[in-house]
Design a protein around this motif. Structure first.
Motif, short mmCIF file in Angstrom:
data_model
loop_
_atom_site.label_atom_id
_atom_site.label_comp_id
_atom_site.label_asym_id
_atom_site.label_seq_id
_atom_site.Cartn_x
_atom_site.Cartn_y
_atom_site.Cartn_z
N ASN A 48 0.82 -1.21 0.00
CA ASN A 48 0.00 0.00 0.00
C ASN A 48 0.85 1.26 0.00
N VAL A 49 1.97 1.21 0.71
CA VAL A 49 2.84 2.39 0.75
C VAL A 49 3.63 2.51 -0.55
N VAL A 50 4.39 1.46 -0.88
CA VAL A 50 5.33 1.56 -2.01
C VAL A 50 4.58 1.69 -3.34
N ILE A 51 3.65 0.81 -3.57
CA ILE A 51 2.91 0.84 -4.84
C ILE A 51 1.85 1.94 -4.79
N GLY A 52 1.12 1.99 -3.68
CA GLY A 52 0.07 3.01 -3.55
C GLY A 52 0.60 4.41 -3.78
N GLY A 53 1.77 4.70 -3.22
CA GLY A 53 2.36 6.03 -3.37
C GLY A 53 2.60 6.40 -4.81
N GLN A 54 2.91 5.39 -5.62
CA GLN A 54 3.19 5.65 -7.03
C GLN A 54 1.92 5.60 -7.88
N GLU A 55 0.87 5.00 -7.34
CA GLU A 55 -0.39 4.94 -8.09
C GLU A 55 -1.15 6.26 -7.99
N LEU A 56 -0.80 7.03 -6.95
CA LEU A 56 -1.40 8.35 -6.81
C LEU A 56 -0.55 9.32 -7.61
N SER A 57 -1.10 9.86 -8.69
CA SER A 57 -0.32 10.71 -9.57
C SER A 57 0.15 11.98 -8.87
N LYS A 58 1.35 12.43 -9.26
CA LYS A 58 1.87 13.69 -8.73
C LYS A 58 1.03 14.88 -9.17
N THR A 59 0.15 14.67 -10.15
CA THR A 59 -0.76 15.76 -10.54
C THR A 59 -1.89 15.91 -9.53
N THR A 60 -2.10 14.89 -8.71
CA THR A 60 -3.26 14.72 -7.82
C THR A 60 -4.57 14.83 -8.61
N LYS A 61 -4.48 14.61 -9.91
CA LYS A 61 -5.68 14.63 -10.75
C LYS A 61 -5.94 13.27 -11.37
N GLY A 62 -5.14 12.28 -11.00
CA GLY A 62 -5.30 10.98 -11.64
C GLY A 62 -4.77 9.85 -10.79
#
Lengths: 279, 394
Positions: free
Chosen positions: B332-346
């Motif tokens: 959840n941390v390692v993958i989840g962190g990367q699944e949340l886009s840095k745009t916070t729009k996707g």
């Protein structure tokens, strides 16, 4: 993937790196002798050897980049030029520069955002190697729309450089953030650390890649490829040490902003005409 | 060399074009997981060596061997992940000290040395005895391992014990540092909404300890079964209480962090909410379900003073669930962190490869290695008290 480009670029960069590394060696020896004779001891740490680029002194420049989003027409020639110039992988997942389209429809509070790599736009261009925005808003009640070119911000306090475990990515004296491809171990910590998504992984070489502001061009007095091809002068580049350079005038004559200032990275790409939703 | 991008991540909303190439794969999920197991196992041995909790004496040496077996394989997923693994030593030879990652080889190297030293002192008397009794190649290896020492007088053994204790005392902050470092590696990435948290190091450290205790419970029960001796009830009950205490603190801190995040509702919280309800929903269910479930189960076992077979079964279930829960947390941390886009729009969705050097098969093989090594080491150096059942195997 364009093999010609793929091969051409590493060679060119290798030559640059070789020269640079040679300069580091020679420079270190010379600087040692020179510094001990001429400078007080405290300057020793500041004295980075000067890279051996003919006719170029990186201490005399301070490069910066400007983007006038009110001018950009989304033609994507910059993206194409960048991929060709820098041998960037010809797919929809690796870019050193890209363009975002922001569209507000009537009554919408939030923008619809996409870039040239979005599947609909790739379908419109017919290939991942060609770039265009589709006409999806042709009959839509568009209230406000604009394009925003993006690229590496060559930050003053780059988080990517901070996290690099080997020092393979570094900041030059003239304000550019570069990567030494012969030293990068390919851990991609810098990719994680960049708040702007500007870094991409070069799978062929197993190293990180990103925009260099076309360092091989600007050190020869040329403009970055994307600036050169922009038909509307939406991209501005120049030396902040020269008050009459395009970028100095751009910053002086406009109210500029930067992306994600709260990260503390202090970007050196200055924007005009962006909206609150652009990040 | 990798060649091309194996699989681009599908996404919804708007993500930066380069983000579809997820930088850190499932290998980087297993890396903090293995590190955490080391820290947890080590803490149990320290509870005996440093804090004198004698109920852990039967597993103290086994815990040390477990820790070192897993520690050997901590760098493996990292090396598999590097684009240029042959240059890994660049980070050792010319560490760039502003990078947390540059400390890895030093922190990990120091910790391996410390573990090996502590193991040597804890097993020295056994090694000397074996060096004297075994013939042939095995005898020669034991003699080599004894490093020329053959004094097993009570005075010498007391010195051994003092050294082992001193090393364990140094080991506790080192284990804390090793795993706190891993947490810092993620928590200090300000570009990632889901990682950037001051609490990340402490959450990583505490969850590491509970996963390691879980592992030790499972291994202890399995080894007892293999050795055909009953698992020691006071060991199991001691582990139950220790696990309960650490787990409670982890749950409190993780819960409070989520509460603060959602109460403050800073910019980007909507994206975080979509992440939790979207790509990592099953991971979150596993993480929280297992953690709360184990806490309840342990409470029952402790309150009802359960004994015998039921305690063994209950603790085995708790151990396995704890390991699964923490593995889910790492995902959840390692993958989840990367699944949340840095745009916070996707939001992106990461699908691991099955084969390939960053695939699930590679991860499974890497994760199996420490178990095999532990088995080999325990064949060579039995960590069990002689009266507990079997003679030292050859």
């Amino acid at each position: 993937m364009d093999h010609q480009d793929e091969e051409k670029k590493p060679k060119a960069e290798n030559a640059l790196r070789r020269n640079f590394l040679r300069a580091v060696g020679v420079g270190a020896a010379c600087a040692g002798a020179w510094v001990s004779k001429t400078l007080p001891a405290k300057s020793l740490a500041d004295e980075t050897p000067i890279p051996d680029i003919p006719g170029y002194d990186w201490r005399k420049h301070k490069w910066a980049f400007g983007v006038d989003a009110t001018r950009c027409i989304g033609c994507l020639r910059c993206v194409e030029a960048c991929k060709a110039e820098n041998g960037v992988a010809r797919d929809a997942h690796h870019f050193r520069t890209w363009v975002e389209r922001y569209v507000y429809l009537q009554g919408d509070d939030q923008a619809h955002v996409d870039s040239q790599s979005e599947p609909g736009n790739i379908a419109a261009s017919g290939s991942e190697q060609a770039f265009r925005f589709d006409n999806r808003y042709q009959n839509a009640p568009v209230e406000k729309a604009f394009f925003v070119p993006k690229l590496c911000n060559h930050c003053t306090h780059p988080a990517c450089v901070q996290v690099c475990p080997t020092g393979a990515t570094y900041q030059t004296k003239d304000g550019v953030v570069l990567i030494d491809h012969s030293y990068c171990i390919g851990c991609q910590y810098c990719v994680q650390a960049c708040p702007y998504g500007a870094r991409e992984f070069n799978h062929a070489m197993g190293v990180t890649d990103k925009c260099t502001w076309c360092y091989h061009r600007i050190t020869k007095g040329l403009q970055p490829a994307c600036v050169e091809v922009c038909p509307v002068e939406a991209r501005v580049f120049g030396d902040r040490n020269d008050p009459e350079s395009p970028i100095s005038r751009f910053i002086k004559n406009n109210r500029v902003s930067v992306l994600k200032p709260y990260t503390g990275n202090a970007p050196n790409v200055f924007y005009v005409g962006i909206d609150k939703e652009v990040s | 060399m990798i060649g091309t991008l194996a699989k681009a991540a599908p996404y919804v909303g708007y993500v930066y074009p380069n983000e579809t190439d997820i930088p850190w794969s499932v290998l980087i999920v297993i890396y903090p997981y293995i590190t955490g197991l080391v820290a947890g196992a080590f803490i149990v041995s320290s509870l005996y060596h440093v804090f004198g909790m004698s109920q852990f004496k039967p597993v103290a040496r086994f815990a040390l061997l477990t820790a070192v077996s897993f520690m050997f394989f901590v760098p493996m997923p990292l090396l598999f992940h590097l684009g240029n693994p042959q240059r890994a030593f660049n980070a050792v030879l010319t560490p760039h000290w502003t990078s947390a990652m540059s400390a890895f080889s030093y922190v990990a190297g120091f910790y391996v040395c410390l573990l090996l030293l502590e193991i040597w002192f804890a097993f020295r008397a056994d090694i000397v005895a074996l060096a004297k009794t075994k013939a042939g190649l095995a005898g020669r290896i034991y003699r080599l391992l004894s490093l020329g020492s053959d004094d097993v007088s009570s005075r010498a053994l007391a010195i051994d014990h003092r050294f082992a204790t001193a090393l364990a005392i140094i080991g506790i902050p080192s284990a804390g540092g090793l795993h706190g470092y891993v947490g810092f590696l993620f928590g200090s990435v300000k570009a990632r909404e889901w990682w950037s948290s001051d609490l990340m190091p402490i959450i990583f450290l505490l969850s590491a300890i509970v996963s390691g205790i879980g592992l030790l419970v499972v291994l202890y029960v399995a080894y007892s079964k293999a050795r055909k001796v009953p698992a020691d009830e006071s060991v199991l009950m001691g582990l139950a209480k220790t696990l309960w205490a650490f787990l409670l603190v982890v749950l409190l801190i993780e819960g409070l962090e989520l509460l603060e995040m959602f109460y403050k509702r800073l910019e980007g919280i909507d994206a975080v909410q979509r992440l939790i309800e979207g790509p990592i929903r099953y991971g979150m269910l596993l993480q929280w379900g297992c953690s709360v479930g184990v806490l309840v189960l342990l409470s029952v076992l402790i309150l009802a003073k359960v004994r015998g077979r039921l305690l063994v079964v209950g603790m085995t279930v708790a151990g396995i669930a704890m390991m699964i829960g923490v593995l889910a947390m790492r995902w959840n941390v390692v993958i989840g962190g990367q699944e949340l886009s840095k745009t916070t729009k996707g939001l992106l969705t990461y699908y691991p490869e099955i084969l390939g050097h960053e695939g699930l098969l590679a991860v499974a093989i890497i994760f199996l290695c420490p178990f095999v090594v532990l088995w080999l080491i325990t064949r060579f150096l039995s960590p069990w008290e002689p009266e507990a059942g079997k003679e030292v195997s050859s």
